[in-house]
Design a protein around this motif. Structure first.
Motif, PDB file in Angstrom:
ATOM      1  N   LEU A 143       0.860  -1.188   0.000  1.00 40.11           N
ATOM      2  CA  LEU A 143       0.000   0.000   0.000  1.00 40.11           C
ATOM      3  C   LEU A 143       0.894   1.235   0.000  1.00 40.11           C
ATOM      4  N   THR A 144       0.918   1.935  -1.118  1.00 38.02           N
ATOM      5  CA  THR A 144       1.805   3.072  -1.293  1.00 38.02           C
ATOM      6  C   THR A 144       1.003   4.290  -1.731  1.00 38.02           C
ATOM      7  N   GLY A 145       1.467   5.462  -1.319  1.00 31.96           N
ATOM      8  CA  GLY A 145       0.838   6.702  -1.736  1.00 31.96           C
ATOM      9  C   GLY A 145       1.405   7.178  -3.056  1.00 31.96           C
ATOM     10  N   GLY A 203      10.335   4.079 -14.309  1.00 31.55           N
ATOM     11  CA  GLY A 203      10.288   2.887 -15.148  1.00 31.55           C
ATOM     12  C   GLY A 203      10.350   1.593 -14.373  1.00 31.55           C
ATOM     13  N   SER A 204       9.954   1.620 -13.123  1.00 28.92           N
ATOM     14  CA  SER A 204       9.977   0.416 -12.301  1.00 28.92           C
ATOM     15  C   SER A 204       8.686  -0.374 -12.510  1.00 28.92           C
ATOM     16  N   PRO A 205       8.762  -1.640 -12.931  1.00 27.95           N
ATOM     17  CA  PRO A 205       7.556  -2.465 -12.979  1.00 27.95           C
ATOM     18  C   PRO A 205       6.975  -2.602 -11.575  1.00 27.95           C
ATOM     19  N   LEU A 206       5.664  -2.655 -11.461  1.00 24.51           N
ATOM     20  CA  LEU A 206       4.991  -2.565 -10.170  1.00 24.51           C
ATOM     21  C   LEU A 206       4.238  -3.852  -9.859  1.00 24.51           C
ATOM     22  N   VAL A 207       4.388  -4.340  -8.642  1.00 23.76           N
ATOM     23  CA  VAL A 207       3.580  -5.463  -8.170  1.00 23.76           C
ATOM     24  C   VAL A 207       2.856  -4.969  -6.931  1.00 23.76           C
ATOM     25  N   ALA A 208       1.542  -4.822  -7.034  1.00 27.97           N
ATOM     26  CA  ALA A 208       0.776  -4.138  -5.997  1.00 27.97           C
ATOM     27  C   ALA A 208      -0.399  -4.972  -5.520  1.00 27.97           C
ATOM     28  N   PHE A 209      -0.710  -4.825  -4.248  1.00 26.69           N
ATOM     29  CA  PHE A 209      -1.934  -5.417  -3.720  1.00 26.69           C
ATOM     30  C   PHE A 209      -3.147  -4.667  -4.275  1.00 26.69           C
ATOM     31  N   ASP A 210      -4.238  -5.387  -4.426  1.00 23.97           N
ATOM     32  CA  ASP A 210      -5.497  -4.782  -4.860  1.00 23.97           C
ATOM     33  C   ASP A 210      -6.117  -4.085  -3.657  1.00 23.97           C
ATOM     34  N   ARG A 211      -5.609  -2.893  -3.381  1.00 21.50           N
ATOM     35  CA  ARG A 211      -5.993  -2.170  -2.173  1.00 21.50           C
ATOM     36  C   ARG A 211      -6.034  -0.676  -2.458  1.00 21.50           C
ATOM     37  N   ASP A 212      -7.050  -0.012  -1.925  1.00 24.03           N
ATOM     38  CA  ASP A 212      -7.166   1.433  -2.046  1.00 24.03           C
ATOM     39  C   ASP A 212      -7.135   1.826  -3.530  1.00 24.03           C
ATOM     40  N   TRP A 213      -6.306   2.790  -3.927  1.00 23.93           N
ATOM     41  CA  TRP A 213      -6.300   3.321  -5.288  1.00 23.93           C
ATOM     42  C   TRP A 213      -5.348   2.589  -6.222  1.00 23.93           C
ATOM     43  N   GLN A 214      -4.612   1.583  -5.722  1.00 23.15           N
ATOM     44  CA  GLN A 214      -3.483   1.038  -6.474  1.00 23.15           C
ATOM     45  C   GLN A 214      -3.891   0.420  -7.812  1.00 23.15           C
ATOM     46  N   ALA A 215      -5.050  -0.261  -7.844  1.00 19.40           N
ATOM     47  CA  ALA A 215      -5.484  -0.879  -9.098  1.00 19.40           C
ATOM     48  C   ALA A 215      -5.916   0.161 -10.130  1.00 19.40           C
ATOM     49  N   GLU A 216      -6.113   1.411  -9.706  1.00 15.94           N
ATOM     50  CA  GLU A 216      -6.407   2.473 -10.658  1.00 15.94           C
ATOM     51  C   GLU A 216      -5.145   2.895 -11.413  1.00 15.94           C
ATOM     52  N   PHE A 245       1.637  -5.826 -12.080  1.00 14.47           N
ATOM     53  CA  PHE A 245       0.659  -6.840 -11.706  1.00 14.47           C
ATOM     54  C   PHE A 245      -0.100  -6.395 -10.465  1.00 14.47           C
ATOM     55  N   VAL A 246      -1.368  -6.733 -10.410  1.00 17.17           N
ATOM     56  CA  VAL A 246      -2.193  -6.518  -9.225  1.00 17.17           C
ATOM     57  C   VAL A 246      -2.514  -7.894  -8.647  1.00 17.17           C
ATOM     58  N   VAL A 247      -2.238  -8.074  -7.355  1.00 19.85           N
ATOM     59  CA  VAL A 247      -2.468  -9.362  -6.700  1.00 19.85           C
ATOM     60  C   VAL A 247      -3.402  -9.156  -5.501  1.00 19.85           C
ATOM     61  N   PRO A 248      -4.038 -10.236  -5.027  1.00 20.74           N
ATOM     62  CA  PRO A 248      -4.980 -10.081  -3.914  1.00 20.74           C
ATOM     63  C   PRO A 248      -4.316  -9.481  -2.671  1.00 20.74           C
ATOM     64  N   PHE A 249      -5.106  -8.726  -1.921  1.00 19.11           N
ATOM     65  CA  PHE A 249      -4.626  -8.061  -0.711  1.00 19.11           C
ATOM     66  C   PHE A 249      -4.068  -9.071   0.277  1.00 19.11           C
ATOM     67  N   LEU A 250      -2.873  -8.777   0.783  1.00 20.29           N
ATOM     68  CA  LEU A 250      -2.147  -9.574   1.777  1.00 20.29           C
ATOM     69  C   LEU A 250      -1.704 -10.940   1.269  1.00 20.29           C
TER      70      LEU A 250
END
Length: 220
Positions: free
Chosen positions: A126-128, A138-151, A160-165
């Motif tokens: 979870l990052t702001g 140019g960093s590829p991102l692997v983020a939890f599906d949380r808050d605004w990240q999937a936007e 990639f977006v992966v399930p939270f936690l």
């Protein structure tokens, strides 16, 4: 963008100068951090940026880093930020077999962070706004599906977006990026393009005007 000061957006180096995080990755100086730690620039690197607070779930990023390192002993995890969880994170890294390969960097200034980002895959529980900064580098991102990240992270495009936690899924996607250079290169380009769009001032102003127009329309 990291540590106790909280998230910050794009910070200029001097008056009228180009913001550090707007510079193309290839125009940035080599990071001093890697040389200080004795890490080769070509080593697979995973980066967490943020305050070390429960809200940010840095422990999930450390677990994911350790899972990748177990399969790729040449990989390293970098934790950029400070906070009350740091002491509690170092022991789990050791117990998971990643001791010496997960590095706690504390608070990095914007200049050094901007130089480090292009060499890394970003792991984001979870990052702001620092997530946009990582994209600009140019960093590829692997983020939890949380808050605004999937936007911001479009699954399969700029990361990639992966399930939270689900740190195991986060590790699997990071490993995929490490082992598929063509995929990583494609996502590197897409990550910067996406971030440039998000950071475009005219786009932001248009979005704000649209929001105000909707509010004023409801008030009539």
């Amino acid at each position: 963008a990291n540590g106790a000061r909280g998230p910050t957006a794009i910070i200029p180096v001097a008056k009228n100068a180009e913001p550090l995080h707007q510079r193309a990755p290839g125009q940035r100086e080599p990071p001093e951090t890697l040389a200080r730690l004795g890490i080769e620039a070509r080593a697979p690197l995973m980066l967490f940026v943020g305050r070390l607070l429960e809200l940010k779930h840095p422990d999930e990023a450390v677990k994911a880093m350790a899972a990748v390192i177990a399969r790729r002993p040449d990989a390293h995890g970098l934790v950029a930020g400070s906070g009350p969880m740091q002491a509690g994170l170092e022991a789990p890294a050791d117990s998971l077999g990643a001791g010496g390969h997960v590095h706690f960097l504390g608070h990095l200034d914007q200049a050094e962070l901007s130089r480090l980002i292009p060499h890394c895959i970003t792991l984001s529980p979870l990052t702001g706004m620092a997530l946009v900064e990582c994209g600009l580098g140019g960093s590829p991102l692997v983020a939890f599906d949380r808050d605004w990240q999937a936007e911001f992270v479009e699954d399969g495009v700029n990361g990639f977006v992966v399930p939270f936690l689900d740190h195991a899924a986060m590790a699997e996607r990071a490993l995929r990026l490490i082992e598929d250079p063509a995929l990583r290169e494609r996502m590197t380009r897409a990550s910067r393009e996406r971030a440039l769009d998000f950071a475009d001032r005219s786009r932001i102003e248009a979005h704000e005007h649209e929001a105000y127009d909707r509010v004023l329309g409801l008030a009539r």
